[in-house]
Design an enzyme around this catalytic site. Structure first.
Site, PDB file in Angstrom:
ATOM      1  N   LYS A 150       0.120 -28.430  25.861  1.00  0.00           N
ATOM      2  CA  LYS A 150      -0.717 -28.671  24.657  1.00  0.00           C
ATOM      3  C   LYS A 150      -1.767 -29.533  25.099  1.00  0.00           C
ATOM      4  CE  LYS A 150       1.385 -28.288  20.644  1.00  0.00           C
ATOM      5  NZ  LYS A 150       2.373 -28.937  19.749  1.00  0.00           N
ATOM      6  N   LYS A 174      -5.537 -28.949  24.104  1.00  0.00           N
ATOM      7  CA  LYS A 174      -6.382 -29.656  23.161  1.00  0.00           C
ATOM      8  C   LYS A 174      -7.658 -30.456  24.001  1.00  0.00           C
ATOM      9  CE  LYS A 174      -3.390 -29.354  19.683  1.00  0.00           C
ATOM     10  NZ  LYS A 174      -3.706 -29.088  18.367  1.00  0.00           N
ATOM     11  N   PHE A 182      -0.658 -35.999  19.829  1.00  0.00           N
ATOM     12  CA  PHE A 182       0.781 -36.233  19.817  1.00  0.00           C
ATOM     13  C   PHE A 182       0.961 -34.548  19.911  1.00  0.00           C
ATOM     14  CE2 PHE A 182       2.969 -40.022  18.881  1.00  0.00           C
ATOM     15  CZ  PHE A 182       2.240 -40.862  19.150  1.00  0.00           C
ATOM     16  N   PRO A 210      -8.617 -26.064  10.408  1.00  0.00           N
ATOM     17  CA  PRO A 210      -9.547 -26.743  11.457  1.00  0.00           C
ATOM     18  C   PRO A 210      -8.342 -27.538  12.492  1.00  0.00           C
ATOM     19  CG  PRO A 210      -9.938 -27.910   9.471  1.00  0.00           C
ATOM     20  CD  PRO A 210      -9.088 -26.632   9.115  1.00  0.00           C
ATOM     21  N   ASN A 226       5.034 -30.967   5.209  1.00  0.00           N
ATOM     22  CA  ASN A 226       5.954 -30.937   6.176  1.00  0.00           C
ATOM     23  C   ASN A 226       6.661 -32.447   6.033  1.00  0.00           C
ATOM     24  OD1 ASN A 226       4.557 -32.924   8.036  1.00  0.00           O
ATOM     25  ND2 ASN A 226       3.059 -31.176   7.938  1.00  0.00           N
ATOM     26  N   LYS A 236      -1.512 -22.819 -12.600  1.00  0.00           N
ATOM     27  CA  LYS A 236      -0.066 -22.754 -12.267  1.00  0.00           C
ATOM     28  C   LYS A 236       0.644 -21.336 -12.265  1.00  0.00           C
ATOM     29  CE  LYS A 236       4.813 -24.077 -13.136  1.00  0.00           C
ATOM     30  NZ  LYS A 236       5.488 -24.519 -13.917  1.00  0.00           N
ATOM     31  N   ILE A 239      -8.261 -30.731  14.224  1.00  0.00           N
ATOM     32  CA  ILE A 239      -8.723 -31.938  13.952  1.00  0.00           C
ATOM     33  C   ILE A 239      -9.095 -32.510  15.498  1.00  0.00           C
ATOM     34  CG2 ILE A 239      -9.046 -34.107  13.006  1.00  0.00           C
ATOM     35  CD1 ILE A 239      -7.308 -33.147  10.908  1.00  0.00           C
TER      36      ILE A 239
HETATM   37  N1  CTP Z   1      -3.587 -31.416  15.221  1.00  0.00           N
HETATM   38  C1  CTP Z   1      -4.734 -31.628  14.610  1.00  0.00           C
HETATM   39  N2  CTP Z   1      -5.422 -30.743  13.753  1.00  0.00           N
HETATM   40  C2  CTP Z   1      -4.453 -29.684  13.738  1.00  0.00           C
HETATM   41  C3  CTP Z   1      -3.368 -29.476  14.509  1.00  0.00           C
HETATM   42  C4  CTP Z   1      -2.900 -30.385  14.995  1.00  0.00           C
HETATM   43  O1  CTP Z   1      -5.410 -32.681  14.782  1.00  0.00           O
HETATM   44  N3  CTP Z   1      -4.898 -28.739  12.531  1.00  0.00           N
HETATM   45  C5  CTP Z   1      -3.221 -32.534  16.252  1.00  0.00           C
HETATM   46  C6  CTP Z   1      -2.108 -33.415  15.756  1.00  0.00           C
HETATM   47  O2  CTP Z   1      -2.189 -34.487  15.117  1.00  0.00           O
HETATM   48  C7  CTP Z   1      -1.504 -33.763  17.250  1.00  0.00           C
HETATM   49  C8  CTP Z   1      -1.911 -32.515  18.025  1.00  0.00           C
HETATM   50  O3  CTP Z   1      -2.907 -32.039  17.594  1.00  0.00           O
HETATM   51  O4  CTP Z   1      -1.954 -34.802  17.757  1.00  0.00           O
HETATM   52  C9  CTP Z   1      -0.772 -31.670  17.910  1.00  0.00           C
HETATM   53  O5  CTP Z   1      -0.017 -31.028  16.966  1.00  0.00           O
HETATM   54  P1  CTP Z   1       1.138 -29.930  16.984  1.00  0.00           P
HETATM   55  O6  CTP Z   1       1.322 -29.636  15.387  1.00  0.00           O
HETATM   56  O7  CTP Z   1       2.217 -30.525  17.699  1.00  0.00           O
HETATM   57  O8  CTP Z   1       0.498 -28.822  17.718  1.00  0.00           O
HETATM   58  P2  CTP Z   1      -0.252 -27.595  17.059  1.00  0.00           P
HETATM   59  O9  CTP Z   1      -1.731 -27.661  17.593  1.00  0.00           O
HETATM   60  O10 CTP Z   1       0.204 -27.290  15.556  1.00  0.00           O
HETATM   61  O11 CTP Z   1       0.397 -26.518  17.997  1.00  0.00           O
HETATM   62  P3  CTP Z   1       1.780 -25.767  18.063  1.00  0.00           P
HETATM   63  O12 CTP Z   1       1.773 -24.990  16.606  1.00  0.00           O
HETATM   64  O13 CTP Z   1       1.492 -24.546  19.283  1.00  0.00           O
HETATM   65  O14 CTP Z   1       2.751 -26.412  18.223  1.00  0.00           O
END
Ligand code: CTP
Length: 406
Positions: free
Chosen positions: A346, A350, A332, A310, A213, A292, A312
């Protein structure tokens, strides 16, 4: 951002080839908003001229304690009284020994001795050959100078002007500047361990392709820097980004979400603060190919199946250390719309005390941002600023929230 605005430095040069770096350091201090008064020893004048330093600092350079330009003929008193800090760069082995003994037979050491110790910090940037640096006398002097209240800014390692390779080079001007800026930041997290995840993850499809991303990692790197400036020991678990590691920060490079989890969980066991800024990929290809994947000419694209990665942050936030209040977790949320509602939901999902919301497309790759802080008390807007300014603000907010529990 002018991190040294309003600060006045006496920049002392002692004799060493690293004097050529002092010219750039002088400019860097001024560009950061400081004013600089240069003082040189006789030995320093063998390596760089006062004319160069005068032109760069915009002030007359002082080289002698008998300088009659001072009406009271006491440059050692006058110059040190108006300084916010005395910075000796380069600080030679000989000059260290002079400081240690409180020598006062030339202007720079006389001025260091005459400075009001509680008001004017003394910062030393050593520069010498690796054998001189490693010598017990130098190491002993350094320990004693630290005990006497001086701040030693460390040395770099690598190729030396003498042709040898090792420790003892003066730090590069940008490194010194980062350390000097850090020196003046409030030590809100002194003695704390801070863990930060940053950047995107990369989920391999095959050996040459993958899913990632647009996260640049800038916010996470700024938070790591701000935490170190605040006195913390910082570990930064970084996805694939090409940003330089902030000074004094331990960096662990990872690629995938799984690797990020494996690097983060053991570090979280001894952390006091965990800030999850990484844009972790939500899914990974279920079966990454060892070879590939080739077009087969049929016009059909390969079908990819995905597995959820997972979480994190949620994993760490559920750990015993976080549950007992010994680990303060900050998440975040990068959203595209309905920031307040999404960020509040969120935070609950979380299970973290503090969640920082921002609009993802507006921040990815940018040098500034605006934040929304969400905690149990409600929401608070943090207006648009540079990511480093926001990071310092966030560190202060974290420290404030940790204090009652400490
Ligand atoms: N995060 C994480 N591990 C993941 C996904 C997210 O540690 N697999 C953490 C990010 O570092 C951030 C927070 O969770 O601090 C939210 O990340 P975000 O991508 O905005 O949220 P998602 O959990 O992916 O939720 P959604 O897809 O509903 O926006």
């Amino acid at each position: 951002m002018n991190d040294l605005a309003g600060k006045h430095f006496v920049l002392g040069l002692s004799g060493g080839i690293a004097c050529y770096k002092a010219a750039e350091l002088c400019r860097a201090l001024i560009k950061e908003g400081a004013t600089v008064q240069v003082v040189m020893t006789e030995a320093a004048e063998q390596f760089i001229t006062p004319v160069t330093m005068q032109a760069l600092s915009g002030r007359n350079v002082y080289t002698s304690q008998w300088d009659s330009r001072e009406p009271n003929n006491m440059p050692h008193i006058n110059l040190s009284r108006e300084a916010d800090a005395i910075l000796v760069a380069p600080c030679s082995a000989d000059f260290m020994a002079r400081l240690l003994h409180g020598r006062a037979d030339e202007l720079l050491s006389l001025m260091c001795l005459a400075r009001p110790v509680d008001q004017v910090p003394l910062l030393l940037a050593p520069a010498m050959n690796r054998e001189m640096w490693a010598h017990p006398a130098t190491q002993r002097n350094m320990a004693q100078l630290t005990a006497d209240g001086a701040a030693i800014l460390g040395v770099g390692s690598g190729f030396q002007a003498c042709g040898e390779t090792g420790d003892g080079r003066m730090l590069e001007p940008p490194e010194l500047l980062e350390d000097i800026v850090a020196f003046f930041q409030p030590k809100l997290l002194a003695g704390k361990q801070v863990l930060v995840t940053a950047g995107p993850t990369f989920e391999a499809i095959d050996p040459v392709r993958g899913i990632t991303n647009l996260s640049s990692g800038k916010m996470g790197f700024a938070i790591a820097r701000a935490a170190r400036e605040a006195g913390a020991s910082v570990t930064l678990v970084a996805g694939p980004v090409s940003l330089p590691t902030p000074r004094g920060v331990t960096r662990i490079d990872v690629k995938s979400a799984q690797q990020m989890l494996e690097a983060t969980v053991p570090e979280a066991e001894r952390a006091d603060v965990f800030v999850a800024t990484a844009a972790v990929a939500d899914w990974r290809p279920s079966n990454s190919s060892d070879h590939k994947i080739k077009k087969d000419g049929s016009g059909n694209a390969p079908q990819l199946a995905f597995t959820e990665n997972p979480d994190i942050l949620a994993t760490v936030a559920k750990s015993a250390r976080a549950a007992s209040g010994r680990l303060f977790c900050v998440g975040f949320a990068a959203e595209s719309h309905d920031l307040v509602a999404n960020a509040q939901a969120k935070r609950a999902r979380k299970g973290v005390p503090l969640l920082v919301g921002n609009i993802g497309p507006a921040t990815f790759g940018a040098d500034d941002n605006a934040l929304l802080l969400v905690d149990a008390q409600g929401t608070q807007d943090v207006p648009r600023a540079s990511k480093l300014a926001l990071a310092r603000n966030l560190i202060a907010e974290i420290a404030r929230r940790m204090r009652p529990a400490a």
